[in-house]
Design a protein around this motif. Structure first.
Motif, PDB file in Angstrom:
ATOM      1  N   HIS A 229       0.819  -1.210   0.000  1.00 42.30           N
ATOM      2  CA  HIS A 229       0.000   0.000   0.000  1.00 42.30           C
ATOM      3  C   HIS A 229       0.857   1.266   0.000  1.00 42.30           C
ATOM      4  O   HIS A 229       2.093   1.218  -0.004  1.00 42.30           O
ATOM      5  CB  HIS A 229      -0.946  -0.004   1.204  1.00 42.30           C
ATOM      6  CG  HIS A 229      -0.238   0.023   2.528  1.00 42.30           C
ATOM      7  ND1 HIS A 229       0.327   1.155   3.054  1.00 42.30           N
ATOM      8  CD2 HIS A 229      -0.002  -0.970   3.437  1.00 42.30           C
ATOM      9  CE1 HIS A 229       0.871   0.890   4.223  1.00 42.30           C
ATOM     10  NE2 HIS A 229       0.700  -0.400   4.479  1.00 42.30           N
ATOM     11  N   GLY A 230       0.198   2.417   0.039  1.00 43.85           N
ATOM     12  CA  GLY A 230       0.871   3.703   0.014  1.00 43.85           C
ATOM     13  C   GLY A 230       1.010   4.340   1.383  1.00 43.85           C
ATOM     14  O   GLY A 230       0.563   3.798   2.404  1.00 43.85           O
ATOM     15  N   VAL A 231       1.622   5.512   1.426  1.00 44.41           N
ATOM     16  CA  VAL A 231       1.869   6.236   2.672  1.00 44.41           C
ATOM     17  C   VAL A 231       0.551   6.560   3.380  1.00 44.41           C
ATOM     18  O   VAL A 231      -0.410   7.025   2.762  1.00 44.41           O
ATOM     19  CB  VAL A 231       2.636   7.542   2.390  1.00 44.41           C
ATOM     20  CG1 VAL A 231       2.812   8.342   3.690  1.00 44.41           C
ATOM     21  CG2 VAL A 231       3.994   7.249   1.777  1.00 44.41           C
ATOM     22  N   GLY A 232       0.513   6.291   4.669  1.00 41.82           N
ATOM     23  CA  GLY A 232      -0.659   6.602   5.477  1.00 41.82           C
ATOM     24  C   GLY A 232      -1.733   5.539   5.463  1.00 41.82           C
ATOM     25  O   GLY A 232      -2.694   5.625   6.230  1.00 41.82           O
ATOM     26  N   MET A 233      -1.598   4.537   4.614  1.00 43.63           N
ATOM     27  CA  MET A 233      -2.607   3.492   4.494  1.00 43.63           C
ATOM     28  C   MET A 233      -2.163   2.241   5.252  1.00 43.63           C
ATOM     29  O   MET A 233      -1.230   2.249   6.007  1.00 43.63           O
ATOM     30  CB  MET A 233      -2.848   3.179   3.014  1.00 43.63           C
ATOM     31  CG  MET A 233      -3.403   4.356   2.217  1.00 43.63           C
ATOM     32  SD  MET A 233      -5.085   4.850   2.688  1.00 43.63           S
ATOM     33  CE  MET A 233      -4.735   6.226   3.802  1.00 43.63           C
ATOM     34  N   ARG A 234      -2.876   1.169   5.055  1.00 41.43           N
ATOM     35  CA  ARG A 234      -2.493  -0.136   5.577  1.00 41.43           C
ATOM     36  C   ARG A 234      -3.212  -1.196   4.749  1.00 41.43           C
ATOM     37  O   ARG A 234      -3.878  -0.884   3.764  1.00 41.43           O
ATOM     38  CB  ARG A 234      -2.786  -0.252   7.069  1.00 41.43           C
ATOM     39  CG  ARG A 234      -4.234  -0.160   7.464  1.00 41.43           C
ATOM     40  CD  ARG A 234      -4.375  -0.015   8.974  1.00 41.43           C
ATOM     41  NE  ARG A 234      -5.497  -0.784   9.486  1.00 41.43           N
ATOM     42  CZ  ARG A 234      -6.016  -0.599  10.691  1.00 41.43           C
ATOM     43  NH1 ARG A 234      -5.521   0.317  11.501  1.00 41.43           N
ATOM     44  NH2 ARG A 234      -7.032  -1.335  11.104  1.00 41.43           N
TER      45      ARG A 234
ATOM     46  N   GLU B 220       9.498 -16.904   2.572  1.00 45.97           N
ATOM     47  CA  GLU B 220       9.978 -17.950   1.653  1.00 45.97           C
ATOM     48  C   GLU B 220       9.099 -18.039   0.406  1.00 45.97           C
ATOM     49  O   GLU B 220       8.646 -19.112   0.010  1.00 45.97           O
ATOM     50  CB  GLU B 220      10.037 -19.304   2.371  1.00 45.97           C
ATOM     51  CG  GLU B 220      10.978 -19.305   3.573  1.00 45.97           C
ATOM     52  CD  GLU B 220      11.034 -20.656   4.270  1.00 45.97           C
ATOM     53  OE1 GLU B 220      10.136 -21.503   4.024  1.00 45.97           O
ATOM     54  OE2 GLU B 220      11.963 -20.865   5.063  1.00 45.97           O
ATOM     55  N   LEU B 221       8.906 -16.892  -0.237  1.00 44.29           N
ATOM     56  CA  LEU B 221       7.966 -16.822  -1.349  1.00 44.29           C
ATOM     57  C   LEU B 221       8.597 -17.110  -2.710  1.00 44.29           C
ATOM     58  O   LEU B 221       7.893 -17.454  -3.650  1.00 44.29           O
ATOM     59  CB  LEU B 221       7.317 -15.432  -1.385  1.00 44.29           C
ATOM     60  CG  LEU B 221       6.496 -15.058  -0.146  1.00 44.29           C
ATOM     61  CD1 LEU B 221       5.920 -13.658  -0.301  1.00 44.29           C
ATOM     62  CD2 LEU B 221       5.389 -16.073   0.106  1.00 44.29           C
ATOM     63  N   GLY B 222       9.892 -16.921  -2.849  1.00 35.15           N
ATOM     64  CA  GLY B 222      10.505 -17.084  -4.164  1.00 35.15           C
ATOM     65  C   GLY B 222      10.111 -15.951  -5.090  1.00 35.15           C
ATOM     66  O   GLY B 222       9.865 -14.828  -4.666  1.00 35.15           O
ATOM     67  N   ALA B 223       9.994 -16.242  -6.377  1.00 30.77           N
ATOM     68  CA  ALA B 223       9.589 -15.224  -7.353  1.00 30.77           C
ATOM     69  C   ALA B 223       8.079 -14.986  -7.233  1.00 30.77           C
ATOM     70  O   ALA B 223       7.295 -15.935  -7.135  1.00 30.77           O
ATOM     71  CB  ALA B 223       9.935 -15.661  -8.764  1.00 30.77           C
ATOM     72  N   VAL B 224       7.686 -13.710  -7.245  1.00 29.09           N
ATOM     73  CA  VAL B 224       6.283 -13.362  -7.008  1.00 29.09           C
ATOM     74  C   VAL B 224       5.828 -12.284  -7.983  1.00 29.09           C
ATOM     75  O   VAL B 224       6.630 -11.608  -8.630  1.00 29.09           O
ATOM     76  CB  VAL B 224       6.075 -12.836  -5.566  1.00 29.09           C
ATOM     77  CG1 VAL B 224       6.338 -13.931  -4.555  1.00 29.09           C
ATOM     78  CG2 VAL B 224       6.959 -11.619  -5.290  1.00 29.09           C
ATOM     79  N   ASN B 225       4.532 -12.113  -8.066  1.00 32.51           N
ATOM     80  CA  ASN B 225       3.925 -10.951  -8.703  1.00 32.51           C
ATOM     81  C   ASN B 225       3.794  -9.879  -7.636  1.00 32.51           C
ATOM     82  O   ASN B 225       3.368 -10.164  -6.512  1.00 32.51           O
ATOM     83  CB  ASN B 225       2.543 -11.301  -9.252  1.00 32.51           C
ATOM     84  CG  ASN B 225       2.593 -12.450 -10.228  1.00 32.51           C
ATOM     85  OD1 ASN B 225       3.142 -12.338 -11.314  1.00 32.51           O
ATOM     86  ND2 ASN B 225       2.020 -13.588  -9.843  1.00 32.51           N
ATOM     87  N   ILE B 226       4.152  -8.646  -7.966  1.00 35.29           N
ATOM     88  CA  ILE B 226       4.088  -7.554  -7.002  1.00 35.29           C
ATOM     89  C   ILE B 226       3.248  -6.423  -7.576  1.00 35.29           C
ATOM     90  O   ILE B 226       3.475  -5.987  -8.711  1.00 35.29           O
ATOM     91  CB  ILE B 226       5.485  -7.018  -6.656  1.00 35.29           C
ATOM     92  CG1 ILE B 226       6.342  -8.112  -6.003  1.00 35.29           C
ATOM     93  CG2 ILE B 226       5.389  -5.811  -5.723  1.00 35.29           C
ATOM     94  CD1 ILE B 226       7.770  -7.689  -5.730  1.00 35.29           C
ATOM     95  N   ALA B 227       2.294  -5.955  -6.779  1.00 34.15           N
ATOM     96  CA  ALA B 227       1.519  -4.768  -7.136  1.00 34.15           C
ATOM     97  C   ALA B 227       1.659  -3.760  -6.007  1.00 34.15           C
ATOM     98  O   ALA B 227       1.369  -4.073  -4.845  1.00 34.15           O
ATOM     99  CB  ALA B 227       0.049  -5.114  -7.357  1.00 34.15           C
ATOM    100  N   GLY B 228       2.116  -2.557  -6.340  1.00 36.84           N
ATOM    101  CA  GLY B 228       2.289  -1.520  -5.342  1.00 36.84           C
ATOM    102  C   GLY B 228       1.506  -0.280  -5.702  1.00 36.84           C
ATOM    103  O   GLY B 228       1.415   0.086  -6.882  1.00 36.84           O
ATOM    104  N   HIS B 229       0.936   0.363  -4.686  1.00 34.04           N
ATOM    105  CA  HIS B 229       0.197   1.602  -4.887  1.00 34.04           C
ATOM    106  C   HIS B 229       0.993   2.769  -4.321  1.00 34.04           C
ATOM    107  O   HIS B 229       1.424   2.733  -3.160  1.00 34.04           O
ATOM    108  CB  HIS B 229      -1.167   1.533  -4.206  1.00 34.04           C
ATOM    109  CG  HIS B 229      -1.946   2.815  -4.298  1.00 34.04           C
ATOM    110  ND1 HIS B 229      -2.042   3.710  -3.254  1.00 34.04           N
ATOM    111  CD2 HIS B 229      -2.640   3.375  -5.325  1.00 34.04           C
ATOM    112  CE1 HIS B 229      -2.771   4.750  -3.614  1.00 34.04           C
ATOM    113  NE2 HIS B 229      -3.148   4.570  -4.869  1.00 34.04           N
ATOM    114  N   SER B 230       1.245   3.811  -5.117  1.00 32.52           N
ATOM    115  CA  SER B 230       1.883   5.038  -4.666  1.00 32.52           C
ATOM    116  C   SER B 230       3.258   4.754  -4.070  1.00 32.52           C
ATOM    117  O   SER B 230       4.171   4.373  -4.793  1.00 32.52           O
ATOM    118  CB  SER B 230       0.949   5.763  -3.684  1.00 32.52           C
ATOM    119  OG  SER B 230       1.352   7.080  -3.465  1.00 32.52           O
ATOM    120  N   MET B 231       3.464   4.910  -2.761  1.00 34.35           N
ATOM    121  CA  MET B 231       4.738   4.551  -2.150  1.00 34.35           C
ATOM    122  C   MET B 231       5.059   3.081  -2.401  1.00 34.35           C
ATOM    123  O   MET B 231       6.201   2.704  -2.644  1.00 34.35           O
ATOM    124  CB  MET B 231       4.686   4.841  -0.644  1.00 34.35           C
ATOM    125  CG  MET B 231       5.900   4.352   0.140  1.00 34.35           C
ATOM    126  SD  MET B 231       7.453   5.109  -0.394  1.00 34.35           S
ATOM    127  CE  MET B 231       8.568   4.431   0.860  1.00 34.35           C
ATOM    128  N   GLY B 232       4.043   2.252  -2.361  1.00 32.80           N
ATOM    129  CA  GLY B 232       4.253   0.828  -2.667  1.00 32.80           C
ATOM    130  C   GLY B 232       4.752   0.618  -4.074  1.00 32.80           C
ATOM    131  O   GLY B 232       5.515  -0.315  -4.343  1.00 32.80           O
TER     132      GLY B 232
END
Length: 264
Positions: A30-35, A87-99
């Motif tokens: 997530h982004g700054v200030g969120m959770r 121990e996730l290995g290679a993953v898909n990552i989705a980030g919002h704003s700061m993420g």
């Protein structure tokens, strides 16, 4: 009333949820200030077909504060350690704003750990004027005497102030730890140039999504990143601003579901 999702913790103190179980792993930042709760619609829908892991940023939600300087590289190191601990290995990552900036750092420093990458409302090479404005906000926030409602005017359109998304985000901003918020915002304010030149070397399928009304994570930024990436595509959601995953949840979730089918 905010409904808190039940979390687990890594040995280092990062709070996370682990939902679903089938399909590929998708990690949400997530982004700054969120959770974590800011990803509610995506967690609910995408966990039906995928294993969804969402994490609270350091000093946000239930995660321990960041150790070391509040710069983007330390947040990227923190996130890489979380992936290792789980121990996730290679993953898909989705980030919002700061993420999205943290996800960019992973693409730059550990591309072998990415299957796919999605940046929602990501920042890319701010103008001098925009950088000065965000750094001024970071300076104010670090004093502790900051207006927690101020981001709402940038993140939402006037006709959204009575929406559930607006109420959720306002609630999260009111609850966020001041020091954790200040540290993350400092990294966010100064981090847009850390890894911005990585995209030509990224081969993972990459989605760059934002709202057409987001004045800080602009459509032009998303389009420029997509053009710079070997397997990148931009998605612009019309009529929405910075919290597009909450204000246009069905469109964003569908875009992410489609992205999760892309191959290099």
């Amino acid at each position: 009333m905010l409904q808190t999702l039940q979390r687990s913790k890594t040995p280092s103190g990062a709070a996370y949820i682990d939902r679903g179980g089938g399909g590929e792993i998708l990690v949400l930042i997530h982004g700054v200030g969120m959770r974590i709760e800011a990803w509610g619609p995506q967690i609910e829908q995408l966990s039906m077909r995928h294993r969804i892991i969402a994490v609270d940023l350091p000093g946000h939600g239930f995660s321990a504060p960041l150790k070391g300087r509040p710069d983007l590289s330390n947040f990227v190191t923190w996130f890489g350690a979380v992936i290792d601990e789980l121990e996730l290995g290679a993953v898909n990552i989705a980030g919002h704003s700061m993420g999205a900036l943290i996800a960019t750092g992973m693409a730059a420093t550990a591309p072998e750990r990415l299957s796919r990458i999605a940046l929602l409302n990501g920042i890319y090479k701010r103008t001098t004027e925009a950088r000065q404005a965000v750094e001024a906000r970071a300076d104010e926030i670090v004093t502790g005497a900051f207006d927690r409602d101020a981001p709402l005017g940038r993140w939402f359109a006037p006709d959204e102030v009575n929406s559930d998304a607006y109420r959720l985000v306002r609630n999260l901003l009111q609850q966020v730890d001041a020091s954790g918020y200040a540290a993350a915002y400092r990294a966010f304010a100064t981090g847009d140039t850390f890894y911005c030149d990585c995209w030509p070397a990224v081969t993972s399928p990459a989605l760059f999504l934002t709202g057409d009304g987001d004045a800080n994570s602009t459509p032009e930024m998303a389009q420029d990143m997509a053009k710079a990436t070997q397997n990148g595509r931009a998605a612009i959601i019309k009529g929405h601003r910075h919290m597009v995953n909450l204000t246009a949840p069905d469109e964003v979730t569908a875009a992410l579901a489609n992205w999760l089918t892309w191959t290099a």
